[in-house]
Write a protein that holds these residues in place. Structure first.
Motif, PDB file in Angstrom:
ATOM      1  N   GLY A 188       0.792  -1.232   0.000  1.00  0.00           N
ATOM      2  CA  GLY A 188       0.000   0.000   0.000  1.00  0.00           C
ATOM      3  C   GLY A 188       0.827   1.285   0.000  1.00  0.00           C
ATOM      4  O   GLY A 188       0.570   2.173  -0.825  1.00  0.00           O
ATOM      5  N   PRO A 189       1.830   1.399   0.896  1.00  0.00           N
ATOM      6  CA  PRO A 189       2.548   2.672   0.968  1.00  0.00           C
ATOM      7  C   PRO A 189       3.184   3.081  -0.363  1.00  0.00           C
ATOM      8  O   PRO A 189       3.049   4.234  -0.798  1.00  0.00           O
ATOM      9  N   LEU A 190       3.838   2.134  -1.057  1.00  0.00           N
ATOM     10  CA  LEU A 190       4.468   2.473  -2.339  1.00  0.00           C
ATOM     11  C   LEU A 190       3.416   2.879  -3.373  1.00  0.00           C
ATOM     12  O   LEU A 190       3.538   3.913  -4.041  1.00  0.00           O
ATOM     13  N   PHE A 191       2.378   2.057  -3.515  1.00  0.00           N
ATOM     14  CA  PHE A 191       1.366   2.371  -4.526  1.00  0.00           C
ATOM     15  C   PHE A 191       0.686   3.705  -4.229  1.00  0.00           C
ATOM     16  O   PHE A 191       0.457   4.516  -5.136  1.00  0.00           O
ATOM     17  N   ASN A 192       0.379   3.935  -2.969  1.00  0.00           N
ATOM     18  CA  ASN A 192      -0.319   5.190  -2.651  1.00  0.00           C
ATOM     19  C   ASN A 192       0.574   6.408  -2.875  1.00  0.00           C
ATOM     20  O   ASN A 192       0.090   7.466  -3.277  1.00  0.00           O
ATOM     21  N   ASP A 193       1.898   6.243  -2.670  1.00  0.00           N
ATOM     22  CA  ASP A 193       2.815   7.353  -2.974  1.00  0.00           C
ATOM     23  C   ASP A 193       3.011   7.537  -4.476  1.00  0.00           C
ATOM     24  O   ASP A 193       3.096   8.661  -4.971  1.00  0.00           O
ATOM     25  N   ALA A 194       3.128   6.392  -5.202  1.00  0.00           N
ATOM     26  CA  ALA A 194       3.553   6.461  -6.607  1.00  0.00           C
ATOM     27  C   ALA A 194       2.416   6.886  -7.537  1.00  0.00           C
ATOM     28  O   ALA A 194       2.661   7.512  -8.570  1.00  0.00           O
ATOM     29  N   ILE A 195       1.191   6.528  -7.190  1.00  0.00           N
ATOM     30  CA  ILE A 195       0.094   6.754  -8.134  1.00  0.00           C
ATOM     31  C   ILE A 195      -0.735   7.953  -7.706  1.00  0.00           C
ATOM     32  O   ILE A 195      -1.346   7.956  -6.636  1.00  0.00           O
ATOM     33  N   GLY A 196      -0.696   8.974  -8.562  1.00  0.00           N
ATOM     34  CA  GLY A 196      -1.423  10.204  -8.259  1.00  0.00           C
ATOM     35  C   GLY A 196      -2.858  10.131  -8.751  1.00  0.00           C
ATOM     36  O   GLY A 196      -3.778  10.615  -8.106  1.00  0.00           O
ATOM     37  N   ASP A 197      -3.034   9.523  -9.928  1.00  0.00           N
ATOM     38  CA  ASP A 197      -4.363   9.513 -10.557  1.00  0.00           C
ATOM     39  C   ASP A 197      -4.854   8.060 -10.634  1.00  0.00           C
ATOM     40  O   ASP A 197      -4.562   7.328 -11.583  1.00  0.00           O
ATOM     41  N   TRP A 198      -5.626   7.660  -9.619  1.00  0.00           N
ATOM     42  CA  TRP A 198      -6.067   6.252  -9.562  1.00  0.00           C
ATOM     43  C   TRP A 198      -7.003   5.866 -10.699  1.00  0.00           C
ATOM     44  O   TRP A 198      -6.838   4.789 -11.276  1.00  0.00           O
ATOM     45  N   PRO A 199      -7.985   6.724 -11.092  1.00  0.00           N
ATOM     46  CA  PRO A 199      -8.831   6.309 -12.226  1.00  0.00           C
ATOM     47  C   PRO A 199      -8.003   6.031 -13.486  1.00  0.00           C
ATOM     48  O   PRO A 199      -8.246   5.061 -14.206  1.00  0.00           O
ATOM     49  N   LEU A 200      -6.973   6.865 -13.716  1.00  0.00           N
ATOM     50  CA  LEU A 200      -6.104   6.657 -14.879  1.00  0.00           C
ATOM     51  C   LEU A 200      -5.317   5.350 -14.755  1.00  0.00           C
ATOM     52  O   LEU A 200      -5.200   4.580 -15.713  1.00  0.00           O
ATOM     53  N   HIS A 201      -4.782   5.094 -13.560  1.00  0.00           N
ATOM     54  CA  HIS A 201      -4.022   3.854 -13.352  1.00  0.00           C
ATOM     55  C   HIS A 201      -4.932   2.639 -13.592  1.00  0.00           C
ATOM     56  O   HIS A 201      -4.536   1.676 -14.251  1.00  0.00           O
ATOM     57  N   LEU A 202      -6.147   2.695 -13.072  1.00  0.00           N
ATOM     58  CA  LEU A 202      -7.063   1.551 -13.229  1.00  0.00           C
ATOM     59  C   LEU A 202      -7.442   1.339 -14.699  1.00  0.00           C
ATOM     60  O   LEU A 202      -7.482   0.207 -15.179  1.00  0.00           O
ATOM     61  N   ASP A 203      -7.654   2.446 -15.424  1.00  0.00           N
ATOM     62  CA  ASP A 203      -7.939   2.317 -16.867  1.00  0.00           C
ATOM     63  C   ASP A 203      -6.766   1.672 -17.585  1.00  0.00           C
ATOM     64  O   ASP A 203      -6.941   0.803 -18.446  1.00  0.00           O
ATOM     65  N   LYS A 204      -5.547   2.118 -17.224  1.00  0.00           N
ATOM     66  CA  LYS A 204      -4.348   1.594 -17.860  1.00  0.00           C
ATOM     67  C   LYS A 204      -4.188   0.102 -17.576  1.00  0.00           C
ATOM     68  O   LYS A 204      -3.860  -0.688 -18.449  1.00  0.00           O
ATOM     69  N   LEU A 205      -4.477  -0.276 -16.335  1.00  0.00           N
ATOM     70  CA  LEU A 205      -4.315  -1.690 -15.976  1.00  0.00           C
ATOM     71  C   LEU A 205      -5.407  -2.567 -16.583  1.00  0.00           C
ATOM     72  O   LEU A 205      -5.143  -3.727 -16.905  1.00  0.00           O
ATOM     73  N   CYS A 206      -6.615  -2.007 -16.761  1.00  0.00           N
ATOM     74  CA  CYS A 206      -7.654  -2.774 -17.482  1.00  0.00           C
ATOM     75  C   CYS A 206      -7.218  -2.976 -18.928  1.00  0.00           C
ATOM     76  O   CYS A 206      -7.368  -4.074 -19.489  1.00  0.00           O
ATOM     77  N   ALA A 207      -6.646  -1.922 -19.541  1.00  0.00           N
ATOM     78  CA  ALA A 207      -6.161  -2.043 -20.924  1.00  0.00           C
ATOM     79  C   ALA A 207      -5.033  -3.071 -21.002  1.00  0.00           C
ATOM     80  O   ALA A 207      -4.975  -3.892 -21.926  1.00  0.00           O
ATOM     81  N   PHE A 208      -4.140  -3.038 -20.003  1.00  0.00           N
ATOM     82  CA  PHE A 208      -3.025  -3.987 -19.974  1.00  0.00           C
ATOM     83  C   PHE A 208      -3.554  -5.430 -19.936  1.00  0.00           C
ATOM     84  O   PHE A 208      -3.155  -6.285 -20.749  1.00  0.00           O
ATOM     85  N   TRP A 209      -4.470  -5.703 -19.011  1.00  0.00           N
ATOM     86  CA  TRP A 209      -4.968  -7.079 -18.874  1.00  0.00           C
ATOM     87  C   TRP A 209      -5.823  -7.505 -20.061  1.00  0.00           C
ATOM     88  O   TRP A 209      -5.855  -8.684 -20.419  1.00  0.00           O
TER      89      TRP A 209
END
Ligand code: HEM
Length: 123
Positions: A28-49
C-alpha cells in the motif's frame, strides 16, 4: 465454463485487486505514494490485462521502465505479496479456469519483471 475472462471480468478483478493493494501493509505505501491519478491507473491496468488475456492491443505502455523508476522501493518479497493478492482476487471473482489463466500470466510477467529489476551480471 469460461476459460478466459471477458472485459467486464477484467474490470472487476483489476478494481478489486487495487483496492486490496492500497489497503495492504506491504504494498500500500508504495502504490499510494507512486500513483497520483487512480482512475487513470485503473484504466491503464484494465487495458493492460485486456491486451494480455484477449490480445486486444489496448495497452500501449512500457512496464519495465515504469517499475524501474521505483526499484529502490521494490524488493523480491513484494512480488510474492502481489501474486498472493492477485491469486486471492481472481479466485474469488472468476470461475476456476479463467482465474488460473490470469494467475499463470501474472506469474510469468512477475518473473520477467523481477529479472529486469533484480538480475545483475557479475562484474
Ligand atoms: C505500474 C508497482 C507488479 C503491471 C506500476 C506502478 C507501480 C507498480 C508503483 C506505477 C508506476 C508509475 O507510473 O510511476 C508494482 C509492484 C509490484 C508490481 C510493487 C510487485 C512487487 C506488477 C506485476 C504486473 C504489473 C506482476 C503485471 C502482471 C503493471 C503495469 C503498470 C504498472 C502494466 C503500468 C505501467 C505503465 O505506466 O504503462 N506498478 N508493480 N505490476 N504495473 Fe506494477
Amino acid at each position: 465454463m469460461t476459460s478466459q475472462p471477458d472485459e467486464s471480468d477484467i474490470e472487476m478483478v483489476v478494481h478489486r485487486f487495487y483496492e486490496r493493494v492500497r489497503a495492504d501493509e506491504v504494498l500500500g505505501p508504495l502504490f499510494n505514494d507512486a500513483i497520483g491519478d487512480w482512475p487513470l491507473h485503473l484504466d491503464k491496468l484494465c487495458a493492460f490485462w485486456s491486451s494480455v488475456m484477449l490480445t486486444t492491443g489496448r495497452y500501449k505502455g512500457q512496464p519495465v521502465p515504469a517499475h524501474r523508476k521505483h526499484a529502490d522501493r521494490i524488493d523480491p518479497a513484494m512480488f510474492d505479496r502481489w501474486l498472493a493478492l492477485w491469486a486471492q482476487t481472481t479466485s474469488e471473482l472468476l470461475e476456476r479456469p479463467a482465474a488460473r489463466a490470469m494467475q499463470e500470466k501474472a506469474n510469468r510477467i512477475a518473473e520477467s519483471l523481477k529479472l529486469a529489476l533484480f538480475f545483475k551480471l557479475p562484474s
